[in-house]
Design an enzyme around this catalytic site. Structure first.
Site, PDB file in Angstrom:
ATOM      1  N   GLU A 134      49.115  -2.852   8.061  1.00 18.81           N
ATOM      2  CA  GLU A 134      50.149  -1.862   7.462  1.00 18.81           C
ATOM      3  C   GLU A 134      48.999  -0.860   6.680  1.00 18.81           C
ATOM      4  O   GLU A 134      47.774  -0.931   7.072  1.00 18.81           O
ATOM      5  CB  GLU A 134      50.843  -2.574   6.300  1.00 18.81           C
ATOM      6  CG  GLU A 134      50.170  -3.294   5.255  1.00 18.81           C
ATOM      7  CD  GLU A 134      51.031  -4.042   4.359  1.00 18.81           C
ATOM      8  OE1 GLU A 134      51.962  -4.732   4.922  1.00 18.81           O
ATOM      9  OE2 GLU A 134      50.792  -4.290   3.031  1.00 18.81           O
ATOM     10  N   HIS A 146      53.684  -3.732  -1.578  1.00 20.77           N
ATOM     11  CA  HIS A 146      52.333  -4.422  -1.690  1.00 20.77           C
ATOM     12  C   HIS A 146      51.481  -3.645  -2.477  1.00 20.77           C
ATOM     13  O   HIS A 146      51.454  -2.389  -2.422  1.00 20.77           O
ATOM     14  CB  HIS A 146      51.594  -4.537  -0.234  1.00 20.77           C
ATOM     15  CG  HIS A 146      52.432  -5.652   0.180  1.00 20.77           C
ATOM     16  ND1 HIS A 146      52.293  -5.896   1.724  1.00 20.77           N
ATOM     17  CD2 HIS A 146      53.150  -6.719   0.213  1.00 20.77           C
ATOM     18  CE1 HIS A 146      52.880  -7.051   1.987  1.00 20.77           C
ATOM     19  NE2 HIS A 146      53.590  -7.381   1.082  1.00 20.77           N
TER      20      HIS A 146
END
Lengths: 390, 290, 390, 290
Positions: free
Chosen positions: B210, B248
């Site tokens: 990511e 996150h």
């Protein structure tokens, strides 16, 4: 957690970092009194959690207390719009009034944790006053970097070496090294994610001062700093992000999107945003409901999504683990009925109790299109958006 | 052990609160050999009338021969739990806990240097290995099936998504490893790629990255010279704006290198098969290994 | 550097360690007022830098404010003689007046640096209230020990394990672990060489309290704790040791000796003390003038030695490196003439300018016996002492 | 290098204040190859018109190939100087500075673990090696002479005393090492004993200990099995009362093991020849190796 400049300034001062004389004011009259106390030219600065204040008219250098009062009056209570604020701007409730330093040189100094180095680093640059990202992009050689060691911290010899590399005059090397050491102590002792002094200035009378400061505190470490947690200013938060945070949701508004996304898991949420674009539209938000959201939290998530007037369709993508998708379905249905939102909803539900969840939605009377995979969801969304465009 | 865990895994679970207990039940149902729990104040009790609970990790290890630990304790105490498990001599520690302060992790990672213990996580879904029926963490057991694809990911639910896509195309997993979404974490993509490369039970690899950091670039560097098996990769966060944290702690674009496009380029240049949409992971793998 | 109990108590309280209610008093009237504030039985304790106060009458438990006043009056201003004071005792200038806790159990807890472990350790014992050295000697199994790590400090799990091993009831394990963590933070953050809580008590009402505390601060680290350096109470120091410290000398008075020693270097000073006994007498002091003592410092060293009425002879042993022995000789001669001391002096001078030093002393008219080695010095001392005994 | 230093020693002196300068002059007179000085604010100057001075140790090492460092900087800055020299990659660091805070040394010693650098001191007189005319520290050169006795000691001037006694009986030294008087120190008796045992230029060893700690007991343990060469030992402080610090931070009797008598017993049991009086070191050595 972001804090205001005046709060950051106080923390730096507590740690022995020289800051300009000054105080924060709630009213223009206070601003005048502070300017009188300081004497001479002052700078009046809007206290908002957003960069780019200067160009937006939020920073004014004035010569007299009366001018300071006028400057404060023109800033306080009026929305300030910068590239970093929401389109409507944010309203400054306080101004910082500080001595206007006579600047000889502007430097940049910051402490942050470097994920690759697995340690805090201090970064500095002789190009102060401009955005460091710009320097990093255009003049990476101008950025000087020293690592701290998890055991011994930022060694004084490294702080000294950094001061020397900044080209400071000999008599300022030691004070600058002390300043860097103090910045580092503040960074670690208060669990900051960022301490940035920009600009750090050398004045014409040979002092070194933190003229502007930005501190970001780590949310995950606020439990051990109750005094710092109290510095939070909810006025500065996006209303929706604040509501989401209260419900235990992670929500980020994205400008210009028209598909509201509701997902569990940050990675899957990003994937869902990405397939939205793949389906021909932009996502209106990032929204991770977390691994074990309750029915109520899901309902609140739905309410937040539909309160965004730009949202034309909703994409729900839940992969139930601990999360029970039937409960999630109930939350969605309840919030949809309560809000009267009649937007098309594409739903992909898998994992724990997914069949029941899908059944509940299908029977709810809402405009639901079901999908059983990420690509299926993209296809369904494309169709729904095509319909919406018709 | 094969990749990280295996038939010899003897699991210690630290933190038997709501999540820890729920997940331990699921893991035992799947078949993991949970030999010990650790929960201060509950020493002497048994989990599910079967697994002894101890006051400390070292006591648990001494008495049960546990070799893998999993941590569910709340974030303020997670770093101390990791250090306790390191001191207890476990081979592998999987930290599920999210929101561990980053400066705690700076110290934990420095503490691990030179020690035999490997850390996975924090803020990760853990490991599942269908062939040995070992589940350490929270990856749902019902979605995996035994097979020959290794899955490594920064993300939890996206891992499940990838697994579901593999199933859709008739493929199963050798081992799935979530390395976690925090910027400071114990085990990297590269570490796991090397294990998969050396694992006779793994034929191909799914890597899910990511935005944020440069972990995918490091993985790409390693793939270039160190991985001969086919790698299908997906990078999510292409639509995320810079400077905004996407859930996150590590998922934030703070510079050019953190962009999805940079990571995709690096992985493609290294020979990985990067899908354009995260919806095509399964299809791409099927096309590759038929 | 030693500090008083009341100062140690305050530091512990600052770090969140529970201490008994109480205050320090300079006068008996103050003591009464404090006892009134506390209500109920109190303990009145002499504030001196020496253990063994209790047996010496420096600690009194009383029931009423009037009794507290009387107890304070009987302690304040009167020399207190314990095995750890000089023979004449020390005079308490302050008393601590504190609530008399209802004790259920007495424990021992201390933090110090372990040279072998190269790290701080926390030691605890269920045998509180007695000298830990005694426990170490007779019941070493009763001492529980946990090490800190230089990187991560004292891990909370280790503090908890220590609390469990102390056999504390479940509801006190957590508070005790917190207390141990706080003790450790105090120890490291304030650069202590010792933090000792003895006894640490469990009260009948289920609290855990630091009833008595001893803190020693590291002299070598006081430079970074100016606030702590101010806690120094010169009244508690031996007058000669204080004078020596001011002159940069390291001096320790030894009871019952009759040979004054002046040496450069700690190891050589101990060797000189040892050969003094070898020659049939006991050393009156340890005195290291250091590696580069000036003429004035040597003169002060001589004055300190001869001001000890028990000293019958002086042994000077200087091995000149940076130290110039001729300068040392001049310092000795000047001080001897100034004080009129006519004690026999055995001198071993070697190294830099030793010949000149020896010549100066030989021509000084002082009663000097020269030696050119350690064994020669022992022989000469034996002879001189034989003469003195005649 | 032979024992710690040798003909290849290239010395860097950090801290050229009064003592550092004086001792550097003496060391150069003796013959040491001082290649660099480090003194902040004096970079670019030369010491005695010959030796370049740098702002930092790493620069000094890069430019001069220095491999041994000696530290004279004041106590508050000594730990940082050690870390700077470790980071600069020196093989050996000799710290003369006295009064370094003990918690600074806790960190320094932990920092050294796993690194190639060896530390001697702090609070030590350093090293002298007559055969190669290397002097690192403050041991007076005029009292030593080339010979085959290795001397290791916790104390400065007492080392000189021992050397003088050896001279008196016609013996000289291979290498003399002062390990320092602080309780926390880099190199131990055992380390140096092992070097002397393996040194072809050393026939016998003088070990000078004192009260405090248990270093001499550790040395005795090693002598038992690891030293074949004769060892003459002296322990000073027999007349010191318990609880009183005799100058050196480490010279304090805090328990039975710290007593001179305990140390003497341990060394005697290990086969060392412990003299009854420190005045007999030379005589004892002469009796042994004649």
């Amino acid at each position: 957690m972001k804090i205001h400049e005046y709060q950051a300034r106080q923390l730096l001062a507590d740690y022995g970092v020289p800051v300009p004389r000054g105080e924060v004011a709630d009213t223009s009259r206070d601003a005048r009194r502070i300017a009188e106390d300081i004497g001479g030219p002052v700078v009046v600065k809007a206290q908002v959690h957003a960069g780019g204040r200067g160009k937006a008219g939020g920073v004014k250098v004035v010569g007299t207390p009366l001018e300071a009062e006028n400057a404060a009056a023109s800033i306080l209570g009026r929305p300030l719009v910068t590239p970093q604020t929401p389109p409507g701007g944010v309203v400054p409730r306080k101004v910082m009034v500080a001595e206007a330093a006579q600047i000889e040189r502007e430097l940049f100094l910051a402490a942050l944790v470097d994920g690759e180095a697995r340690a805090p680093v201090v970064m500095a640059s002789t190009e102060g006053g401009v955005e460091i990202e710009e320097v990093a992009e255009n003049n990476p050689d101008k950025i000087i970097r020293v690592e701290a060691d998890p055991l011994v911290g930022l060694s004084p010899y490294r702080a000294r070496a950094l001061s020397v590399k900044l080209g400071l005059p000999t008599n300022l090397v030691h004070p600058a090294a002390d300043l860097i050491g103090n910045l580092y102590r503040l960074f670690t002792e208060k669990d900051c994610t960022l301490v940035e002094i920009n600009p750090l200035v050398v004045t014409v009378d040979g002092r070194i001062i933190a003229l502007d400061a930005k501190i970001e505190l780590e949310d995950d470490a606020l439990f051990r700093h109750p005094d710092l947690a109290r510095l939070h200013d909810p006025d500065q938060d996006d209303e929706h992000e604040l509501r989401a945070a209260r419900a235990g949701l992670s929500y980020v508004k994205l400008e210009g999107g028209r598909v509201g996304c509701m997902v569990n898991g940050a990675g899957l949420a990003m994937a869902t945003m990405d397939i939205t674009r793949w389906a021909g539209a932009e996502p209106a938000n990032f929204l991770d409901v977390g691994g074990s959201a309750s029915e109520d939290a899901i309902a609140e998530a739905f309410r937040i999504i539909v309160s965004d007037p730009e949202v034309e369709a909703i994409l729900v993508n839940l992969f139930g683990g601990i999360l029970r998708t039937d409960g999630a379905a109930r939350g969605i249905i309840a919030a949809a009925q309560e809000t009267g939102a009649d937007l098309p909803i594409v739903v992909s539900m898998r994992g724990t109790n997914a069949e029941e969840g899908r059944r509940l939605l299908a029977e709810s009377g809402l405009e639901v299109t079901s999908a059983d995979s990420l690509s299926g969801a993209a296809d369904a969304l494309r169709e729904v958006l095509g319909d919406a465009a018709r | 052990m094969s990749v990280l865990v295996g038939p010899d895994t003897r699991l210690l679970v630290q933190g038997l609160g709501r999540d820890g207990s729920f997940q331990s039940s699921r893991a035992r149902e799947y078949g993991v050999n949970m030999v010990a729990g650790v929960h201060p104040g509950r020493g002497g009790q048994k989990f599910e009338n079967a697994v002894p609970i101890f006051e400390s990790a070292s006591e648990a290890v001494d008495r049960t021969g546990a070799n893998v630990g999993v941590i569910f304790v709340p974030a303020p105490f997670a770093a101390d739990a990791i250090i306790e498990q390191v001191d207890a001599g476990l081979d592998l520690i999987v930290t599920i806990t999210e929101h561990v302060p980053v400066l705690d992790m700076v110290k934990v990672l420095a503490y691990l240097e030179g020690k035999k213990t490997r850390l996975i996580g924090p803020n990760c879904p853990g490991i599942i290995q269908p062939s040995s029926r070992v589940k350490v963490g929270i990856i749902p057991a019902n979605i995996v099936q035994e097979g020959r694809i290794g899955v490594v990911s920064r993300s939890g639910t996206l891992t499940y998504e990838a697994i579901a896509q593999l199933s859709q195309y008739g493929m199963g997993e050798s081992t799935c490893v979530g390395i976690g979404g925090d910027p400071l974490h114990g085990t990297t993509f590269t570490d796991v790629l090397e294990m998969f490369e050396n694992d006779p039970d793994t034929d191909a690899i799914v890597l899910i990255g990511e935005i944020g950091g440069t972990r995918e670039q490091s993985a790409a560097e390693f793939i270039k010279t160190g991985v001969t098996k086919p790698v299908v990769a997906a990078i999510v966060g292409q639509t995320a704006p810079p400077g905004k944290r996407m859930g996150h702690a590590g998922a934030i674009v703070t510079g050019k290198a953190a962009l999805a496009s940079e990571k995709i380029d690096a992985l493609r240049n290294a020979g990985a098969h990067v899908v354009n949409s995260p919806a095509y992971i399964g299809r791409q793998m099927r096309d590759l290994i038929g």
